[in-house]
Write a protein that holds these residues in place. Structure first.
Motif, PDB file in Angstrom:
ATOM      1  N   ALA A 222     -53.993  69.918 -11.642  1.00 32.56           N
ATOM      2  CA  ALA A 222     -54.232  69.118 -10.437  1.00 32.56           C
ATOM      3  C   ALA A 222     -52.947  68.891  -9.642  1.00 32.56           C
ATOM      4  O   ALA A 222     -53.003  68.637  -8.436  1.00 32.56           O
ATOM      5  CB  ALA A 222     -54.846  67.773 -10.827  1.00 32.56           C
ATOM      6  N   LEU A 223     -51.802  68.986 -10.319  1.00 33.71           N
ATOM      7  CA  LEU A 223     -50.516  68.752  -9.657  1.00 33.71           C
ATOM      8  C   LEU A 223     -49.870  70.025  -9.148  1.00 33.71           C
ATOM      9  O   LEU A 223     -48.850  69.965  -8.444  1.00 33.71           O
ATOM     10  CB  LEU A 223     -49.551  68.054 -10.625  1.00 33.71           C
ATOM     11  CG  LEU A 223     -50.011  66.701 -11.164  1.00 33.71           C
ATOM     12  CD1 LEU A 223     -49.044  66.206 -12.225  1.00 33.71           C
ATOM     13  CD2 LEU A 223     -50.118  65.690 -10.035  1.00 33.71           C
ATOM     14  N   MET A 224     -50.432  71.185  -9.497  1.00 36.87           N
ATOM     15  CA  MET A 224     -49.778  72.437  -9.160  1.00 36.87           C
ATOM     16  C   MET A 224     -49.530  72.622  -7.666  1.00 36.87           C
ATOM     17  O   MET A 224     -48.445  73.098  -7.280  1.00 36.87           O
ATOM     18  CB  MET A 224     -50.560  73.615  -9.727  1.00 36.87           C
ATOM     19  CG  MET A 224     -50.402  73.806 -11.228  1.00 36.87           C
ATOM     20  SD  MET A 224     -48.673  73.939 -11.785  1.00 36.87           S
ATOM     21  CE  MET A 224     -48.146  75.417 -10.911  1.00 36.87           C
ATOM     22  N   PRO A 225     -50.456  72.286  -6.763  1.00 34.62           N
ATOM     23  CA  PRO A 225     -50.144  72.468  -5.334  1.00 34.62           C
ATOM     24  C   PRO A 225     -48.873  71.734  -4.911  1.00 34.62           C
ATOM     25  O   PRO A 225     -48.061  72.270  -4.145  1.00 34.62           O
ATOM     26  CB  PRO A 225     -51.385  71.909  -4.634  1.00 34.62           C
ATOM     27  CG  PRO A 225     -52.490  72.115  -5.631  1.00 34.62           C
ATOM     28  CD  PRO A 225     -51.861  71.852  -6.966  1.00 34.62           C
ATOM     29  N   SER A 226     -48.679  70.503  -5.418  1.00 32.67           N
ATOM     30  CA  SER A 226     -47.486  69.745  -5.084  1.00 32.67           C
ATOM     31  C   SER A 226     -46.240  70.395  -5.672  1.00 32.67           C
ATOM     32  O   SER A 226     -45.196  70.495  -5.008  1.00 32.67           O
ATOM     33  CB  SER A 226     -47.617  68.307  -5.592  1.00 32.67           C
ATOM     34  OG  SER A 226     -46.426  67.578  -5.367  1.00 32.67           O
ATOM     35  N   LEU A 227     -46.327  70.843  -6.925  1.00 32.95           N
ATOM     36  CA  LEU A 227     -45.174  71.453  -7.580  1.00 32.95           C
ATOM     37  C   LEU A 227     -44.812  72.784  -6.919  1.00 32.95           C
ATOM     38  O   LEU A 227     -43.621  73.100  -6.752  1.00 32.95           O
ATOM     39  CB  LEU A 227     -45.461  71.649  -9.066  1.00 32.95           C
ATOM     40  CG  LEU A 227     -45.785  70.375  -9.866  1.00 32.95           C
ATOM     41  CD1 LEU A 227     -46.004  70.711 -11.334  1.00 32.95           C
ATOM     42  CD2 LEU A 227     -44.695  69.332  -9.711  1.00 32.95           C
TER      43      LEU A 227
END
Length: 354
Positions: A222-227
């Motif tokens: 779920a955090l991959m787009p931000s990372l």
């Protein structure tokens, strides 16, 4: 008992400096913030004190000749020490490179200049959590975002001027604890790093200390787009971003060597579990010597004994034997996740996303 006779403690005496030591020195046990993911709020009522200046001179003379590097601060805010300026003057003659870890909220123009002018200071690490005022002030209680941004702007101005004049400047690193909320704002934090001429951001694994803080990352996907967005910004602006995970979407082909090795912790020479009592030392402001942050009771005190005596006392030798044989002391068996030395040498966990 019979096994111990065949493997006496005398075998575990060790000459300090092979390997060169990683040394962390707290010069005070005070902090001006009450960060929610930190141990400090639970100890805030304890008596406060600063390191004696003569003790720092002893550290420079007896410990630092064995060190690869040393840093002021491990658990507290070094700029809270009343004798901080004198400590800075003492370490000018350090035989190893020195670093400083701070939350940045107590910077002044004079303090920034004194740090940048000090030939021993090779790195300044600034601990920041969140890329917005709301998140920062919620997590770093008593911190003021606007004050920090003003301080970082002063730092950036000084760095750019010195670099334009061809002067040496230390590495500037942001340290951020990678939590659910801070991971979502990592791109904004990269922009802050760029604005103040920082050259590295280290996203450090989150260790749950406060059970009331629901920030543990259970769903990395779920955090991959931000990372991914933060990593692309880092690559495009020549800022190293050290992340605690490996994923091809983070474009690892563009990583520097430091970034590529952020999750590498090779098997040690002395123990496959942890090499802290061979390779690291932590010094408290009262002179207590610890092999690591997590072990607990001190192994000696520099106010009463010389470093070489402490380094090869019975406690140190017994710990080395236990780690070499993987018959772990209870403190080591509970070390999360894979031993202090692995934590320190890669500074993050190796979470792979499939």
């Amino acid at each position: 008992m019979f096994e111990n006779l065949l493997d006496p403690l005398s075998r575990y005496a060790h000459a300090p400096g092979d390997p060169r030591l990683a040394v962390r020195i707290d010069i005070t046990n005070k902090c001006n913030l009450l960060c929610k993911m930190c141990h400090y709020p639970a100890t805030v009522g304890q008596p406060k004190f600063d390191m004696d200046s003569d003790l720092m001179r002893k550290i420079v003379a007896q410990v630092l000749p064995h060190a690869q590097w040393a840093t002021l601060s491990c658990e507290y805010e070094p700029l809270m020490a009343r004798n901080f300026d004198e400590i800075l003057d003492i370490i000018r003659t350090s035989p190893c490179p020195m670093g400083l870890t701070t939350n940045g909220t107590l910077f002044t123009r004079r303090r920034i200049d004194s740090l940048l002018d000090n030939p021993a200071i090779g790195a300044i690490s600034i601990s920041i959590d969140g890329g917005t005022r709301e998140t920062f002030e919620r997590i770093r209680v008593n911190g003021r975002w606007d004050k920090l941004m003003t301080n970082l702007a002063m730092l950036g101005d000084s760095l750019r001027q010195r670099r334009a004049d061809g002067q040496r400047t230390p590495d500037i690193q942001f340290n951020t604890v990678l939590m659910k909320s801070t991971a979502l704002e990592l791109f904004q934090l990269m922009e802050v790093a760029q604005s103040c001429a920082a050259n590295r951001v280290a996203a450090i694994r989150y260790v749950p200390i406060n059970p009331e803080l629901n920030e543990n990352i259970d769903d990395w996907e779920a955090l991959m787009p931000s990372l991914i967005r933060a990593k692309q910004y880092a690559h495009d602006h020549n800022i190293e971003l050290l992340l605690p995970l490996e994923d091809p979407r983070l474009d690892p082909d563009r990583d520097t060597t430091r970034e590529a090795e952020a999750n590498v912790a090779p098997i040690g020479r002395f123990s496959p579990y942890c090499e802290a009592p061979w390779s690291a030392v932590q010094i408290a402001p009262n002179g207590d010597i610890h092999p690591c942050l997590y072990y607990g009771a001190p192994f000696g005190n520099l106010m009463t004994d010389d470093f070489d005596t402490i380094w090869n006392n019975e406690k140190y030798k017994a710990l080395r034997r236990s780690l070499k044989r993987l018959k772990l002391h209870p403190q080591c068996a509970a070390c999360n996740p894979h031993g202090y030395d692995n934590i320190e040498r890669k500074a993050r966990i190796n979470t792979k996303i499939s």
